[in-house]
Design a protein around this motif. Structure first.
Motif, PDB file in Angstrom:
ATOM      1  N   GLY A  79       0.831  -1.190   0.000  1.00  0.00           N
ATOM      2  CA  GLY A  79       0.000   0.000   0.000  1.00  0.00           C
ATOM      3  C   GLY A  79       0.871   1.246   0.000  1.00  0.00           C
ATOM      4  N   LYS A 129      -1.027  -5.603   8.398  1.00  0.00           N
ATOM      5  CA  LYS A 129      -1.821  -6.165   7.319  1.00  0.00           C
ATOM      6  C   LYS A 129      -1.015  -7.204   6.527  1.00  0.00           C
ATOM      7  CE  LYS A 129      -4.589  -1.937   6.729  1.00  0.00           C
ATOM      8  NZ  LYS A 129      -5.930  -2.507   7.003  1.00  0.00           N
ATOM      9  N   SER A 165      -5.794  -9.536  -1.483  1.00  0.00           N
ATOM     10  CA  SER A 165      -6.265  -9.700  -2.855  1.00  0.00           C
ATOM     11  C   SER A 165      -5.070  -9.940  -3.785  1.00  0.00           C
ATOM     12  CB  SER A 165      -7.031  -8.458  -3.319  1.00  0.00           C
ATOM     13  OG  SER A 165      -6.203  -7.305  -3.292  1.00  0.00           O
ATOM     14  N   SER A 179       0.667  -0.999   7.883  1.00  0.00           N
ATOM     15  CA  SER A 179       0.963  -1.792   6.698  1.00  0.00           C
ATOM     16  C   SER A 179       1.530  -3.148   7.078  1.00  0.00           C
ATOM     17  CB  SER A 179       1.954  -1.040   5.801  1.00  0.00           C
ATOM     18  OG  SER A 179       2.323  -1.832   4.697  1.00  0.00           O
ATOM     19  N   TYR A 227      -1.836  -5.842   0.374  1.00  0.00           N
ATOM     20  CA  TYR A 227      -1.924  -5.827   1.829  1.00  0.00           C
ATOM     21  C   TYR A 227      -3.255  -6.358   2.360  1.00  0.00           C
ATOM     22  CZ  TYR A 227      -4.482  -1.632   0.592  1.00  0.00           C
ATOM     23  OH  TYR A 227      -5.380  -0.760   0.007  1.00  0.00           O
ATOM     24  N   ASP A 228      -4.299  -6.364   1.536  1.00  0.00           N
ATOM     25  CA  ASP A 228      -5.603  -6.864   1.968  1.00  0.00           C
ATOM     26  C   ASP A 228      -5.832  -8.318   1.564  1.00  0.00           C
ATOM     27  OD1 ASP A 228      -5.879  -6.584  -0.749  1.00  0.00           O
ATOM     28  OD2 ASP A 228      -7.606  -5.229  -0.672  1.00  0.00           O
ATOM     29  N   ASN A 276      -0.606 -10.468   8.354  1.00  0.00           N
ATOM     30  CA  ASN A 276      -1.848 -11.235   8.289  1.00  0.00           C
ATOM     31  C   ASN A 276      -1.934 -11.997   6.967  1.00  0.00           C
ATOM     32  OD1 ASN A 276      -4.571 -11.937   9.301  1.00  0.00           O
ATOM     33  ND2 ASN A 276      -5.265 -10.728   7.557  1.00  0.00           N
ATOM     34  N   VAL A 277      -1.510 -11.352   5.880  1.00  0.00           N
ATOM     35  CA  VAL A 277      -1.500 -12.024   4.572  1.00  0.00           C
ATOM     36  C   VAL A 277      -0.484 -13.161   4.583  1.00  0.00           C
ATOM     37  CG1 VAL A 277      -1.011 -11.756   2.112  1.00  0.00           C
ATOM     38  CG2 VAL A 277      -2.249  -9.964   3.341  1.00  0.00           C
TER      39      VAL A 277
END
Length: 220
Positions: free
Chosen positions: A169, A194, A216, A191, A213-214, A197-198
């Motif tokens: 991001g 996130k 996707s 950041s 970062y989300d 977590n990925v």
């Protein structure tokens, strides 16, 4: 998770080191330790020394450059400077490739391990709708190909390893903050939370992928 190796002491690298210290042992290397991608012989010696303290269940490559010696991202093709472009490839693509060159000594022979390198959404060829930033885009696109290729070879010897490119991001660091525009901006800590977590959710079947970062997936 066992020992971690973080490469880079910038905003994101430092945040990774701090977050991972709560999980276990962390080794951090940067230019100050000899990890200078523009001096590959010295950088490889640094990686060899790090390997002696390994192996590592998690390797985070948080190195990279957007502005090199005053050369900002080009807005047009006419702004290409060959020396700056070469530096982008040396630092943003060739340097991380050296990590994969030494993967045998850096990663455990068995069990899940992760090598994650920070790429950027602008390195996506399929997502490029605006043009510009030629050197940075091209170097990150090269890095994505290196990640994909490395994942294929590493899987032959270490089928539980995960190799991935990650987009952090727009982060409030010296690298990207000046170019944030109207985008949402994360702190390095946000950041990294996130991204971890990925990383925690990636499985060997995801190896060789390019993720935001989300979580996707970003098109090549």
């Amino acid at each position: 998770m066992g020992g971690a190796l973080v490469l880079g002491r910038g905003g994101i690298g430092s945040a990774f080191a701090q977050a991972l210290a709560t999980r276990g042992a962390v080794t951090v290397l940067s230019r100050q330790d000899g990890l200078d991608w523009e001096q590959p012989t010295r950088a490889e010696a640094c990686l060899s020394q790090a390997a002696a303290a390994g192996p590592y269940d998690l390797i985070i490559d948080a190195t990279g450059v957007l502005v090199w010696q005053g050369h900002k991202p080009e807005k047009k093709l006419a702004g290409i400077d060959p020396h700056a472009m070469a530096a982008h490839f040396a630092i943003n693509a060739i340097g991380p490739a050296l990590i994969f060159k030494h993967y045998e000594a850096l990663l455990p022979e068995a069990g899940r391990s992760v090598v994650a390198t920070l790429s950027a959404r602008v390195g996506s060829i399929g997502d490029n709708q605006l043009g510009g930033w030629i050197s940075y885009r091209a170097a990150k696109a090269a890095l994505n190909q290196i990640v994909r290729t490395a994942s294929v070879e590493i899987a032959r010897r270490r089928p539980e390893a995960v190799v991935t490119a990650l987009h952090p991001g727009t982060v409030a660091t010296g690298l990207s903050a000046p170019f944030a525009g109207r985008r949402d901006v994360f702190t390095p800590e946000q950041s990294v939370a996130k991204l971890l977590n990925v990383i925690d959710q990636l499985q060997p079947a995801n190896s060789g992928g390019f993720y935001a970062y989300d979580g996707s997936q970003i098109p090549w």
